[in-house]
Design a protein around this motif. Structure first.
Motif, PDB file in Angstrom:
ATOM      1  N   UNK A  28       0.857  -1.185   0.000  1.00 27.62           N
ATOM      2  CA  UNK A  28       0.000   0.000   0.000  1.00 27.62           C
ATOM      3  C   UNK A  28       0.892   1.233   0.000  1.00 27.62           C
ATOM      4  N   UNK A  29       0.759   2.032  -1.052  1.00 34.33           N
ATOM      5  CA  UNK A  29       1.487   3.293  -1.164  1.00 34.33           C
ATOM      6  C   UNK A  29       0.464   4.414  -1.297  1.00 34.33           C
ATOM      7  N   UNK A  30       0.561   5.424  -0.452  1.00 35.93           N
ATOM      8  CA  UNK A  30      -0.448   6.481  -0.380  1.00 35.93           C
ATOM      9  C   UNK A  30       0.009   7.732  -1.124  1.00 35.93           C
ATOM     10  N   UNK A  31      -0.883   8.357  -1.889  1.00 37.37           N
ATOM     11  CA  UNK A  31      -0.567   9.649  -2.493  1.00 37.37           C
ATOM     12  C   UNK A  31      -0.730  10.758  -1.444  1.00 37.37           C
ATOM     13  N   UNK A  32      -0.370  11.955  -1.791  1.00 38.02           N
ATOM     14  CA  UNK A  32      -0.626  13.095  -0.916  1.00 38.02           C
ATOM     15  C   UNK A  32      -2.130  13.368  -0.901  1.00 38.02           C
ATOM     16  N   UNK A  33      -2.654  13.654   0.271  1.00 39.04           N
ATOM     17  CA  UNK A  33      -4.076  14.022   0.371  1.00 39.04           C
ATOM     18  C   UNK A  33      -4.310  14.814   1.654  1.00 39.04           C
ATOM     19  N   UNK A  34      -5.353  15.575   1.636  1.00 40.21           N
ATOM     20  CA  UNK A  34      -5.845  16.296   2.814  1.00 40.21           C
ATOM     21  C   UNK A  34      -7.372  16.283   2.735  1.00 40.21           C
ATOM     22  N   UNK A  35      -8.021  15.571   3.644  1.00 39.49           N
ATOM     23  CA  UNK A  35      -9.474  15.426   3.641  1.00 39.49           C
ATOM     24  C   UNK A  35     -10.022  15.807   5.008  1.00 39.49           C
ATOM     25  N   UNK A  36     -10.798  16.876   5.051  1.00 39.67           N
ATOM     26  CA  UNK A  36     -11.459  17.288   6.286  1.00 39.67           C
ATOM     27  C   UNK A  36     -12.904  16.812   6.215  1.00 39.67           C
ATOM     28  N   UNK A  37     -13.305  16.015   7.189  1.00 36.33           N
ATOM     29  CA  UNK A  37     -14.632  15.393   7.178  1.00 36.33           C
ATOM     30  C   UNK A  37     -15.457  15.838   8.381  1.00 36.33           C
ATOM     31  N   UNK A  38     -16.730  16.090   8.145  1.00 39.50           N
ATOM     32  CA  UNK A  38     -17.686  16.304   9.232  1.00 39.50           C
ATOM     33  C   UNK A  38     -19.040  15.773   8.769  1.00 39.50           C
ATOM     34  N   UNK A  39     -19.895  15.322   9.697  1.00 40.59           N
ATOM     35  CA  UNK A  39     -21.127  14.657   9.299  1.00 40.59           C
ATOM     36  C   UNK A  39     -22.225  15.633   8.892  1.00 40.59           C
ATOM     37  N   UNK A  40     -23.141  15.117   8.084  1.00 42.77           N
ATOM     38  CA  UNK A  40     -24.304  15.913   7.699  1.00 42.77           C
ATOM     39  C   UNK A  40     -25.235  16.124   8.883  1.00 42.77           C
ATOM     40  N   UNK A  41     -25.286  15.146   9.813  1.00 39.39           N
ATOM     41  CA  UNK A  41     -26.175  15.224  10.970  1.00 39.39           C
ATOM     42  C   UNK A  41     -25.381  14.900  12.230  1.00 39.39           C
ATOM     43  N   UNK A  42     -25.719  15.586  13.304  1.00 37.80           N
ATOM     44  CA  UNK A  42     -25.096  15.292  14.588  1.00 37.80           C
ATOM     45  C   UNK A  42     -26.101  15.582  15.702  1.00 37.80           C
ATOM     46  N   UNK A  43     -26.402  14.589  16.529  1.00 42.04           N
ATOM     47  CA  UNK A  43     -25.825  13.248  16.552  1.00 42.04           C
ATOM     48  C   UNK A  43     -26.490  12.328  15.542  1.00 42.04           C
ATOM     49  N   UNK A  44     -25.905  11.129  15.437  1.00 42.11           N
ATOM     50  CA  UNK A  44     -26.452  10.039  14.630  1.00 42.11           C
ATOM     51  C   UNK A  44     -26.423   8.817  15.559  1.00 42.11           C
ATOM     52  N   UNK A  45     -27.492   8.640  16.302  1.00 44.36           N
ATOM     53  CA  UNK A  45     -27.451   7.680  17.402  1.00 44.36           C
ATOM     54  C   UNK A  45     -28.395   6.517  17.164  1.00 44.36           C
ATOM     55  N   UNK A  46     -27.858   5.300  17.254  1.00 45.99           N
ATOM     56  CA  UNK A  46     -28.658   4.082  17.304  1.00 45.99           C
ATOM     57  C   UNK A  46     -28.828   3.752  18.785  1.00 45.99           C
TER      58      UNK A  46
END
Length: 809
Positions: free
Chosen positions: A135-153
């Motif tokens: 596994x060789x990784x390229x350069x990346x920058x990914x900022x993630x946040x959810x559409x809904x908060x909370x998401x509780x089962x």
């Protein structure tokens, strides 16, 4: 490959997993999870090391100095946001969240994206981690946040015994499956933020004797609960002292929880029982019912407004959480906007959106609530509830998530009650879409089947497609549809469905090309087999209308086979049977279903043999009943049939009812022994008494006459009554015989074999209800209940000729 960062090659790791020094428990756990799955994928050995002990390169997990120095998580971000970052020139990967929980999400998202790891259902059986040489990784920058908060089962989150089936998370306590699929698992979204709380604020144990005026006025008397579990009541919300108690309770709660809890719940109790005093009636007015339920929104939300306004002065940064539920689901019309410290969690069932009209009304309510609650609106949903039959609606989940994101809904909480073997793909899909509604649901579900079932993927996809097609059949949406158990679920299915699903499972079992794939197919097939028994019994019970002995005995035989299957089923692993055991046994759904159908078959045999033992037809019926009793392996059933035969061979027993004329008497329902005949109602149905009969008209959720009779173990009991329904009525009439033991009455539907139950639906507009049974050990009294459910405005039911006999045979 200077433009890529090589993590491993040919079974040798080229990096370490680097932790902050010191690391939090969750950061350490997330790093260990990363190590675990990298080892599986690469077949290499990976090490977790503290920052500073090695050269500054590797996979940095959590809030490390490396990430802080580069200000990789800067600015104002939600606490579930996280960063995935890779710079091959620095030989570094960063997996870091705003919160510890978000750091765990970052690790699992990294494994999902770059290692193709999947956790479709709990347990290792449904975990997919493909092996790869490098596994060789390229350069990346990914900022993630959810559409809904909370998401509780809710049930998976709480790790309750009915849902915990996999590996428990050592910090959050939930099933680890929830964290791996980026569901909200710290305290946000828990029921205590918004759920039932008025019974705690106005405690009957604390105030019942000294201040009965705090409790609801019902039919001219204050109702003060004596059972601490009773929530079918609401306080007198216009009483100034009740407002004061709520303010004091909120103040004390926030002072004791200065950081951990941001919301204090003003949620109504789990039921109805609203106050009928002049003040409450004047504030609430007389709004029309909504979906068959009374509406109490004006009086309740005025109370909320008063409490929230006072608490805001001392706690401007805290919120009042509540559920828009049952009688208060509709927004109030006399309040333009609630205080901005009120958060509304609206209870709706996405599952019911197969009905377009129902869906459009739900959407309209969300829009209204967003305006009245200053945009602070969340959804309290119900995915699993108590369904044993497949309840599968992925398209509705996807459409709803996209619609709610567009409207601005904040977050979701659902009572998932996960029956993994019939709704597993739906739960996995929901977790994915609540994070990112833009994902394609069909792509996700296709991947689910392809990765789990191999060559059997196509027939398994078709199984789930049939489940969804059945669920989407045209019918009127109904809140809590199916909650009462299989009797309210099987009507969706046909004999053609049974044959189609069985054929697809046979195909899948033949095509499964590996042991894991075969085990996975069998897991889902076993869930269907249990549901199939309910459907086959439902179809067999319809044959009772023929009125012949064989149809009754065939149904009894099928019930005996069902019991043997279930005893094997319940011994299997918790993922398959855990939730089902909880629903069927602790909630009583299994015993109620089997007892109901057994009673229908027995009732038919009673009617066939009553007064007929001297005829050739009657003797033939009894002969076949005796033969069946000798051949069945079900000893209780054998004893019941033998007792019935002996009963019918004796002269008729006298009617021991004290009020066979069904005259009215005042009897409030209590947990203690009921007295003479009385009328109990949970809604506004009106009884009209005539000599020898009673007619109940109008809306009634559960209305019945009742009487207790002393009995002793081993006695046989026979109860009977005639009924007549208005043509076209959708109500269900019932005759029940409920037993009393030392600890109280067995709850309706919850006593299994100790709660005899016979019901007739509107498909038979008139007829005779009959129950016959043997008094179990430990029972001192029998309670006869003759009543109706789901009676709508303008409908009526009439009961005549009630009869109750008991004797030792």
């Amino acid at each position: 490959m200077s433009d890529r960062y090589l993590l491993w090659r040919e079974g040798r790791a080229q990096a370490d997993i680097i932790l902050p020094d010191p690391a939090t428990p969750i950061e350490r756990d997330a790093a260990e999870e990363l190590r675990r799955f990298l080892c599986l994928a690469s077949e290499a050995e990976w090490q977790c090391v503290p920052e500073g002990s090695r050269q500054r390169s590797g996979i940095f997990v959590g809030r490390t100095k490396f990430a802080a120095e580069r200000q990789l998580l800067s600015g104002t971000l939600p606490d579930e946001a996280y960063l995935l970052w890779c710079d091959p020139s620095q030989r570094a990967v960063v997996l870091c969240g705003v919160s510890d929980m978000a750091t765990a999400y970052a690790v699992y998202d990294f494994l999902h994206r770059f290692v193709d790891a999947r956790w479709y259902l709990p347990t290792d059986l449904f975990q997919v981690v493909p092996k790869r040489r490098d596994l060789a990784l390229p350069a990346f920058r990914t900022l993630q946040s959810p559409a809904f908060s909370p998401r509780t089962f809710g049930y998976v989150w709480m790790g309750e015994k009915c849902s915990y089936t996999g590996e428990r998370h050592p910090v959050f306590g939930c099933d680890r499956w929830a964290v791996r699929n980026r569901l909200s698992v710290d305290r946000r979204g828990t029921p205590q933020y918004h759920s039932h709380n008025l019974y705690r604020i106005v405690s009957p144990q604390k105030y019942g004797q000294s201040h009965p005026e705090y409790f609801p006025l019902r039919r001219g008397r204050r109702y003060v609960p004596t059972n601490p579990m009773d929530q079918d009541w609401q306080p007198c919300l216009t009483n100034p002292d009740v407002v004061r108690l709520a303010v004091e309770a909120g103040r004390e709660f926030f002072r004791q929880n200065p950081r951990e809890w941001q919301w204090f719940s003003l949620g109504i109790n789990d039921g109805y029982g609203w106050c009928e005093c002049d003040r409450c009636r004047a504030v609430n007015g007389s709004p029309p019912p909504f979906r068959g339920r009374e509406v109490q929104s004006e009086v309740y939300y005025r109370f909320v407004e008063q409490v929230a306004s006072q608490l805001k002065q001392e706690f401007p940064d805290r919120k009042m959480g509540l559920i828009a539920y049952l009688s208060v689901e509709k927004p109030p019309q006399r309040i333009a906007r609630l205080p901005d410290n009120v958060v509304v969690v609206i209870t709706q069932e996405t599952a019911q959106h197969h009905d377009r009209t129902y869906r459009e009304e739900d959407v309209r309510f969300v829009k209204e609530w967003l305006a009245k609650a200053n945009g602070q609106v969340y959804r309290y949903d119900y995915h699993g509830l108590t369904w044993v039959m497949p309840r599968y609606f992925p398209t509705l989940v996807a459409e709803d998530a996209r619609r709610m994101r567009e409207l601005g809904l904040k977050g979701y909480y659902t009572e998932d009650v996960p029956t993994w073997s019939t709704m597993g793909p739906l739960l996995y899909l929901t977790a994915r879409l609540w994070w990112n509604p833009s994902e394609n649901e069909r792509t996700i579900l296709t991947e689910f089947s392809r990765n789990l079932f191999g060559r059997a993927a196509e027939p398994m996809q078709k199984v789930f497609a049939v489940y969804e097609r059945i669920w989407m059949r045209p019918r009127q949406g109904r809140f809590f549809a199916g909650l009462s158990g299989p009797a309210d679920q099987v009507h969706l299915y046909t004999s053609d469905d049974l044959r189609s699903i069985n054929h697809l499972f046979e195909q899948a079992l033949r095509l499964a090309d590996s042991e894991p794939a075969s085990q996975r197919v069998r897991f889902f097939e076993q869930g269907w087999r249990l549901a199939e028994f309910y459907l086959k019994e439902h179809l067999a019970s319809a044959q009772l209308a023929r009125g012949d002995t064989d149809s009754g005995l065939q149904l009894l035989q099928l019930l005996a086979e069902h019991e043997r299957f279930y005893q094997r089923f319940r011994q299997q692993d918790g993922l398959l049977s855990g939730t089902v055991r909880w629903m069927l046994e602790e909630l009583g759904r299994e015993g109620a279903w089997r007892t109901s159908l057994k009673q229908k078959a027995i009732s038919m045999l009673v009617n066939l043999t009553t007064g007929q033992v001297q005829t050739q037809e009657g003797r033939d019926t009894i002969r076949r009943m005796r033969l069946f009793a000798r051949q069945t392996a079900d000893e209780p059933l054998q004893r019941l049939i033998d007792t019935l035969i002996r009963w019918q061979e004796l002269p008729p027993a006298p009617n021991v009812l004290r009020n066979p004329e069904l005259q009215a008497e005042d009897a409030e329902w209590k947990e203690s022994t009921p007295g003479e005949w009385g009328f109990w109602r949970a809604a506004s149905g009106t009884p009209e008494h005539r000599k020898g009969s009673v007619r109940i008209t109008g809306i009634a959720d559960d209305a019945c006459f009742l009487q207790a009779q002393p009995v002793s173990a081993g006695e046989a009991v026979l109860a009977r009554a005639r009924y007549r329904l208005k043509a076209g009525t959708s109500a269900v009439v019932y005759l029940r015989c409920r037993w009393r033991i030392e600890t109280g009455w067995f709850p309706a539907g919850g006593g299994g074999e100790q709660d005899l139950l016979s019901e007739a639906s509107c498909s038979t507009p008139e007829g005779t209800l009959t129950v016959f049974g043997i008094v179990p050990d430990g029972v001192s009294q029998a309670l006869l209940l003759l009543g109706v459910r789901n009676l709508n405005a303008g409908e009526w039911v009439e009961f005549t000729e009630p009869y109750l006999a008991r004797r030792r045979v």
